[in-house]
Enzyme design. Sequence first.
Site, PDB file in Angstrom:
ATOM      1  N   GLU A  83       0.808  -1.219   0.000  1.00 30.10           N
ATOM      2  CA  GLU A  83       0.000   0.000   0.000  1.00 30.10           C
ATOM      3  C   GLU A  83       0.843   1.273   0.000  1.00 30.10           C
ATOM      4  O   GLU A  83       0.456   2.280  -0.567  1.00 30.10           O
ATOM      5  CB  GLU A  83      -0.935   0.022   1.223  1.00 30.10           C
ATOM      6  CG  GLU A  83      -2.095  -0.936   1.097  1.00 30.10           C
ATOM      7  CD  GLU A  83      -3.020  -0.906   2.298  1.00 30.10           C
ATOM      8  OE1 GLU A  83      -3.293   0.206   2.792  1.00 30.10           O
ATOM      9  OE2 GLU A  83      -3.462  -1.973   2.742  1.00 30.10           O
ATOM     10  N   ASP A 156      -2.461  -4.475   3.443  1.00 32.28           N
ATOM     11  CA  ASP A 156      -2.623  -4.764   4.874  1.00 32.28           C
ATOM     12  C   ASP A 156      -3.661  -5.861   5.113  1.00 32.28           C
ATOM     13  O   ASP A 156      -4.506  -6.132   4.273  1.00 32.28           O
ATOM     14  CB  ASP A 156      -3.050  -3.501   5.631  1.00 32.28           C
ATOM     15  CG  ASP A 156      -1.973  -2.420   5.560  1.00 32.28           C
ATOM     16  OD1 ASP A 156      -0.829  -2.755   5.199  1.00 32.28           O
ATOM     17  OD2 ASP A 156      -2.295  -1.260   5.839  1.00 32.28           O
ATOM     18  N   ASP A 158      -6.159  -5.917   7.174  1.00 34.18           N
ATOM     19  CA  ASP A 158      -7.492  -5.545   7.667  1.00 34.18           C
ATOM     20  C   ASP A 158      -8.505  -5.451   6.528  1.00 34.18           C
ATOM     21  O   ASP A 158      -8.208  -5.746   5.381  1.00 34.18           O
ATOM     22  CB  ASP A 158      -7.419  -4.244   8.466  1.00 34.18           C
ATOM     23  CG  ASP A 158      -6.853  -3.103   7.627  1.00 34.18           C
ATOM     24  OD1 ASP A 158      -6.621  -3.311   6.409  1.00 34.18           O
ATOM     25  OD2 ASP A 158      -6.632  -2.013   8.169  1.00 34.18           O
ATOM     26  N   TYR A 359       5.009   2.453  10.929  1.00 35.16           N
ATOM     27  CA  TYR A 359       3.889   3.158  10.357  1.00 35.16           C
ATOM     28  C   TYR A 359       3.113   3.962  11.398  1.00 35.16           C
ATOM     29  O   TYR A 359       2.882   3.486  12.515  1.00 35.16           O
ATOM     30  CB  TYR A 359       2.957   2.155   9.682  1.00 35.16           C
ATOM     31  CG  TYR A 359       2.032   2.814   8.727  1.00 35.16           C
ATOM     32  CD1 TYR A 359       2.554   3.562   7.676  1.00 35.16           C
ATOM     33  CD2 TYR A 359       0.669   2.733   8.873  1.00 35.16           C
ATOM     34  CE1 TYR A 359       1.718   4.206   6.800  1.00 35.16           C
ATOM     35  CE2 TYR A 359      -0.178   3.362   7.992  1.00 35.16           C
ATOM     36  CZ  TYR A 359       0.360   4.101   6.966  1.00 35.16           C
ATOM     37  OH  TYR A 359      -0.469   4.742   6.102  1.00 35.16           O
ATOM     38  N   ARG A 361      -0.023   5.349  11.209  1.00 38.22           N
ATOM     39  CA  ARG A 361      -1.485   5.259  11.314  1.00 38.22           C
ATOM     40  C   ARG A 361      -1.857   3.852  11.761  1.00 38.22           C
ATOM     41  O   ARG A 361      -1.969   2.941  10.955  1.00 38.22           O
ATOM     42  CB  ARG A 361      -2.134   5.600   9.971  1.00 38.22           C
ATOM     43  CG  ARG A 361      -2.001   7.078   9.609  1.00 38.22           C
ATOM     44  CD  ARG A 361      -2.776   7.438   8.379  1.00 38.22           C
ATOM     45  NE  ARG A 361      -2.017   7.164   7.175  1.00 38.22           N
ATOM     46  CZ  ARG A 361      -1.294   8.065   6.508  1.00 38.22           C
ATOM     47  NH1 ARG A 361      -1.243   9.309   6.930  1.00 38.22           N
ATOM     48  NH2 ARG A 361      -0.643   7.731   5.432  1.00 38.22           N
TER      49      ARG A 361
END
Length: 853
Positions: A83, A156, A158, A359, A361
């Site tokens: 990403e 990711d 999620d 990361y 966030r």
Amino acid sequence: MFANIAPSAGTETPMFANIVPSAGADNSMFANIAPTKGKKGAKRAIALLFLRAGRKESIFCIPLHPISNLKQTSMQKNLVIVESPAKAKTIEKFLGKEYKVLSSYGHIRDLKTKEFSIDIEHNYAPEYEIPADKRKLVSELKAEAKNAQVVWLASDEDREGEAISWHLYEVLGLQPDTTRRIVFHEITKTAILHAIETPRDIDMNLVNAQQARRVLDRIVGFQLSPILWRKVKPALSAGRVQSVAVRLIVEREREINDFVSESAYRVIAQFVLPDGKTLLKAELNRRLKTKEEVMDFLSLCQKATFTIDDITKKPVRKSPAPPFTTSTLQQEAARKLGYSVSQTMMIAQRLYESGLITYMRTDSVNLSDLALGTAKEAILNTYGKEYYKFRQYHTKSKGAQEAHEAIRPTYIANAEISGSAQEKKLYDLIRKRTIASQMADAELERTTISVSINQAEGKFVAVGEVVTFDGFLQVYHESSDDENENEAEGNLLPRVQTGEVLTWKDITATERFSQRPPRYTEASLVRRLEELGIGRPSTYAPTIQTIQNREYVVKGDKEGAERTYAVCTLTPKGIKETEKKELFGADRGKLIPTDIGTVVNDFLMQYFQLVMDYNFTANVEKEFDSIAEGEAEWTKVIDQFYKMFHPIVEQATAIRTEHKVGERLLGTDPKSGKPVFVKIGRFGPMVQIGESKSEKDDEKPHFATLMKGQSIETITLDEALKLFELPRTVGEFEGKTVTAAVGRFGPFLRHDGKFVSIPKSLNPLSITLDEAVALIQAKREKDAQSFIKRFDEEPEMEIRNGRFGPYIAYQGKNYKIPKDVAPADMTRDDCLALIQAASEKPATKKRTTRKKA
DNA sequence: CAGTGAGCGAGCTTCCGCTTGACTT
């Protein structure tokens, strides 16, 4: 008509009960899609669909070093898509030249921006498109994918990440037998190689949970906002996250307005120990209500005997806070470094891109094994083994997805970094928090000394705290929003013994007022939203921006008011009574709702309690979870919601009212006899006299904008009528009239075609000619200072010195002068050349997104 | 920077979550 959706007296409804618009509807909303055995059919269908994506053969299908097996072709062997580009760079190093690693830069496909893009008639089918700024990237990815033997989708783990992989799969036209889905939880060589060895399929249940989330947000946002355009003001917006954020702020302001401050006296005595010199400061263990009570108490004390009747020592342990998530980083950076939420994120982004931190966030407090190991090493090396303690943290916040680690330094041993001062400070904060999170508890000893009074009720108590083992406190101390939380901290008490009799030096009773609830700061709002499970790490900062852009809330500068408080002191000379003054209620940079925010909130609360409910997000998240588990179909979940939500939209739309939402009648204008209203106009809050539609009245209504600090909720008729005295002629200066008015940017003066702002200390309604002239002359002085050069042959051109350095003003536009040019030496031709060069450059065309700057 | 706003009208505005740029006015 709307009785059954009226706000139910402040109670948070657990689900969507009592908000159902029409009788007879299913009250429990999603009840019939709760996990049931009979729902496996859908799951199987989806599973079948994706078996073709190669469930069996994907595992261990690609040998890690297949060099000998492969023909020498120009084909890239492996394409990995992640990403984030920073991540891509790191991973490429681990994987070697057999692998090319590219980034999708987040989502590559989304619902169309301008249209509703959900086909309600056809089972809520979403209409996706590739946004304009992603087209080039997508065609590059497509070409690379075509040229690769295997494409590894490594977004990711999620919900959003899974959807990104699926969109990539669809858009790039990937083939099942040459596509692999992989995930890893830390960016280390072993983790990535392990991921490559254990690929899986795209999890369509997870993808569908994301589609449901996306579609629901679109439905809410795009059906609510247009109602606001009609009923309140154009270009407003409402949404699952932002509207609840505004609600929190509006309700807090109401609590503050309703707050009644009470005062009570706090009594503090200074005693002298038997040695005749050591002082002991202690506070009475009760507060006195009235001055009479204080006077009685103090006179009793005058003759009283004070004896130490108890000494207790109690060990206290304190544990470190978990490592940073986005939200806790934002809070601590605000408290300790004074950064705004968006500032913190920008600085963290730079640290991340430089490879210094993980990361930024994330909602996870988890540390990788690697991080745990290096933290341990760092602690053992620097502080010794008694300072180390292994700790594992668990995320408690609602709806956490934990696709990433906690925010930590990539190399914990790395104490010094190069970078800006801000970057260094934030890095230091992150590093210390990480290290402290693996350190031992701090041990303290809390001593409480109690002093009895033989004549009066109550005891004096002194509390002190001594650190016996600092543990993690040596490295990091978490801050709190409440400044006077722990007064005992660091307070050393003298050595005393039970039974010792003390003499008083002085006893002071000070009147103290109870404190109103605090207004939200950016960071405390983020904390509250996270507690409620509303919003995600990537949206906290943008959400705060949005509610300010819409002018629902402003960062306030509330000036405090003065109040007096009484102080009564008992000294050997007797009892003295004084009054002191203090400033209270001052608030800078806190979030305060505007009239628009309040009106919009009240309107949404009246009709759309369904989405305004603090538990709404948590409730739908449960539904999304069951989709992700394969226990519910996403379209059915959305259908349940829509059948409940849309009728309310229709009802709210159908309301025909004469007056706009939030409108208030103030009274009658004594001059014209016409009614006077306040309401939200196209440009914000305003007053209006008269209504044009009455008869064939040629007289148009009159309008005036409210001034800063005025509110449509509280303005009086007199104050409103005063506004119509503007623009007002102040007088004459140098033969030209001076007028005062209020404009888009606040109060100002106009004289001789020039504008001068009126500062807050002066009022346009009352400013005198002398004051106005002083302002005009001050402005001239300032302009003269900024003037550098003018050319006789080009009167429209001027070289000036501004906020961003020297620039050329020419035909209403400004052009920056580069640093290496001395502005005073420039000729007319130099200037024209610079202007020419500037206008040839493709001027910033992205005007659409930032209309209000 | 700058005083706006009653309508027969054109067309626009808007959501939440992923992710970085181009901008130095």
